[in-house]
Design an enzyme around this catalytic site. Structure first.
Site, PDB file in Angstrom:
ATOM      1  N   LYS A 295       0.857  -1.184   0.000  1.00  0.00           N
ATOM      2  CA  LYS A 295       0.000   0.000   0.000  1.00  0.00           C
ATOM      3  C   LYS A 295       0.891   1.230   0.000  1.00  0.00           C
ATOM      4  O   LYS A 295       1.707   1.425   0.901  1.00  0.00           O
ATOM      5  CB  LYS A 295      -0.902   0.000   1.235  1.00  0.00           C
ATOM      6  CG  LYS A 295      -1.757   1.257   1.335  1.00  0.00           C
ATOM      7  CD  LYS A 295      -2.761   1.179   2.470  1.00  0.00           C
ATOM      8  CE  LYS A 295      -3.569   2.463   2.558  1.00  0.00           C
ATOM      9  NZ  LYS A 295      -4.575   2.405   3.640  1.00  0.00           N
TER      10      LYS A 295
ATOM     11  N   LYS B  72      -2.233  -1.553  -3.797  1.00  0.00           N
ATOM     12  CA  LYS B  72      -3.103  -0.374  -3.733  1.00  0.00           C
ATOM     13  C   LYS B  72      -2.279   0.889  -3.796  1.00  0.00           C
ATOM     14  O   LYS B  72      -1.287   0.970  -3.078  1.00  0.00           O
ATOM     15  CB  LYS B  72      -3.877  -0.448  -2.412  1.00  0.00           C
ATOM     16  CG  LYS B  72      -4.726   0.745  -2.091  1.00  0.00           C
ATOM     17  CD  LYS B  72      -5.291   0.609  -0.704  1.00  0.00           C
ATOM     18  CE  LYS B  72      -6.136   1.833  -0.400  1.00  0.00           C
ATOM     19  NZ  LYS B  72      -6.591   1.848   0.964  1.00  0.00           N
TER      20      LYS B  72
HETATM   21  C1  PBG Z   1      -7.105   3.353   5.641  1.00  0.00           C
HETATM   22  C2  PBG Z   1      -7.563   3.297   4.222  1.00  0.00           C
HETATM   23  C3  PBG Z   1      -7.463   4.291   3.255  1.00  0.00           C
HETATM   24  C4  PBG Z   1      -8.071   3.792   2.104  1.00  0.00           C
HETATM   25  C5  PBG Z   1      -8.516   2.514   2.399  1.00  0.00           C
HETATM   26  N1  PBG Z   1      -8.168   2.219   3.706  1.00  0.00           N
HETATM   27  C6  PBG Z   1      -6.954   5.675   3.364  1.00  0.00           C
HETATM   28  C7  PBG Z   1      -5.530   5.943   3.605  1.00  0.00           C
HETATM   29  O1  PBG Z   1      -4.700   5.059   3.664  1.00  0.00           O
HETATM   30  O2  PBG Z   1      -5.226   7.130   3.749  1.00  0.00           O
HETATM   31  C8  PBG Z   1      -8.205   4.523   0.798  1.00  0.00           C
HETATM   32  C9  PBG Z   1      -9.218   3.958  -0.139  1.00  0.00           C
HETATM   33  C10 PBG Z   1      -9.564   4.873  -1.285  1.00  0.00           C
HETATM   34  O3  PBG Z   1      -8.920   5.919  -1.506  1.00  0.00           O
HETATM   35  O4  PBG Z   1     -10.510   4.537  -1.999  1.00  0.00           O
HETATM   36  N2  PBG Z   1      -8.162   3.027   6.523  1.00  0.00           N
END
Ligand code: PBG
Length: 332
Positions: A201, A253
């Protein structure tokens, strides 16, 4: 240059000549079961509330959630991924582990409505629940405390399992999170609950609209825990660690800007690979389509197909239910 003796003989265009031929030779496709719909629930709303930067997506109430889950099940999606926004936030994210906390209540509602027809998944992270908006708890001097956060994640996993989650999605990027959550679930007798690790991520600008969707309190960024967009090789390391710690599924992601990473992970992962077409990817398509600059349906289909082609087994996308509807028309 080699002269081909029969310039007309080798013609790749033959396989593109008709819709039937193209359909026969297509290398990958998208099926509803490969799609997972993220859903937002907001505590304290009387009505579902639109999210301005994600046209067509709303913050649900506990009352409006079942219909969205039922639509996802009718569309034969693979699952739903739940996020929730509590009324009260504090330093340690108390509402994340309260059995009557909004996310845990939403899991119970979704599990009841899905009735086994969908994999009910929950985001396991503290950022929606903390008053500082970070994915973990902080040290006295304001840094994200990795190991203190792991304790909270273990507690959160138990609360989500008790609420009825089939799968917990670890999106916090703390070191050791997969192993700690796996152990906690197993020791509590919840060994059937699956763990999806957001293994690779990245610290991405494409999460922008999501921060609106969850009314993020974050000031600053997440670069001390989420990955540097420059790094490709490091994704293999993160995946190896999560698999060793017991991840059932790993995720890459965002999706579109990281298809190289996704292809690497898909080529070597021993477990299924998910990819998340994040909020910014959704917003870009919707904004360009609304301006008349791209064809909306084609852009949605092509982007999800590309994520599949790069190697994702399943795709989290805010377009999941609508896309599955189009696919059902085709298969009829
Ligand atoms: C953290 C989380 C995020 C997203 C999913 N889980 C935000 C981040 O890491 O700042 C982003 C998902 C999206 O942008 O669609 N709980």
């Amino acid at each position: 240059m080699t002269e081909h003796p029969h310039p007309g003989r080798v013609r790749p265009r033959r396989l593109r000549a008709t819709p039937a031929m193209r359909r026969l030779v297509g290398e990958v496709d998208v099926q509803p079961r490969q799609l997972v719909l993220p859903l937002f629930v907001r505590e304290g709303l009387a009505e579902p509330r639109p999210i301005a930067s994600m046209p067509g997506v709303v913050q649900h109430t506990l009352e409006s959630l079942p219909a969205a889950v039922a639509q996802a099940a009718d569309a034969r999606l693979g699952g739903v991924m739940l996020f929730a926004v509590p009324e009260l936030r504090d330093a340690t994210g108390t509402q994340a582990t309260a059995s009557d906390g909004i996310l845990n209540r939403a899991i119970a509602v979704a599990a009841r409505e899905a009735g086994g027809a969908l994999v009910v998944q929950a985001d396991l992270c503290l950022d929606e629940f903390t008053d500082h908006g970070h994915c973990g708890v902080l040290t006295a001097d304001g840094r994200v405390d990795n190991d203190a956060t792991l304790t909270r994640y273990a507690e959160m996993a138990l609360a989500q399992a008790a609420a009825g989650a089939d799968l917990v999605g670890l999106s916090g990027m703390m070191d050791g999170q997969t192993g700690v959550v796996r152990d906690a679930l197993d020791q509590a007798g919840a060994d059937e609950v699956a763990v999806l690790a957001y293994a690779a991520k990245y610290a991405s600008a494409f999460y922008g609209p999501f921060r609106d969707a969850v009314e993020s309190q974050l000031e600053g960024d997440r670069r001390t825990y989420q990955m540097d967009p420059a790094n490709r090789r490091e994704a293999a390391r993160e995946v190896a660690i999560d698999v060793a710690e017991g991840a059932d599924v790993v995720m890459v992601k965002p999706a579109l800007a990281y298809l190289d990473v996704l292809a690497d992970v898909a080529a070597s992962s021993p477990v299924p690979v998910a990819a998340y077409a994040v909020s910014g990817e959704y917003a870009m398509i919707e904004a360009a389509a609304a301006a008349g600059w791209i064809e909306r349906e084609r852009a949605i289909r092509e982007s999800v197909l590309s994520i599949r082609r790069a190697g994702a087994d399943h795709v989290l996308t805010y377009h999941a239910t609508e896309l599955a509807g189009w696919l059902a028309e085709e298969y009829r």
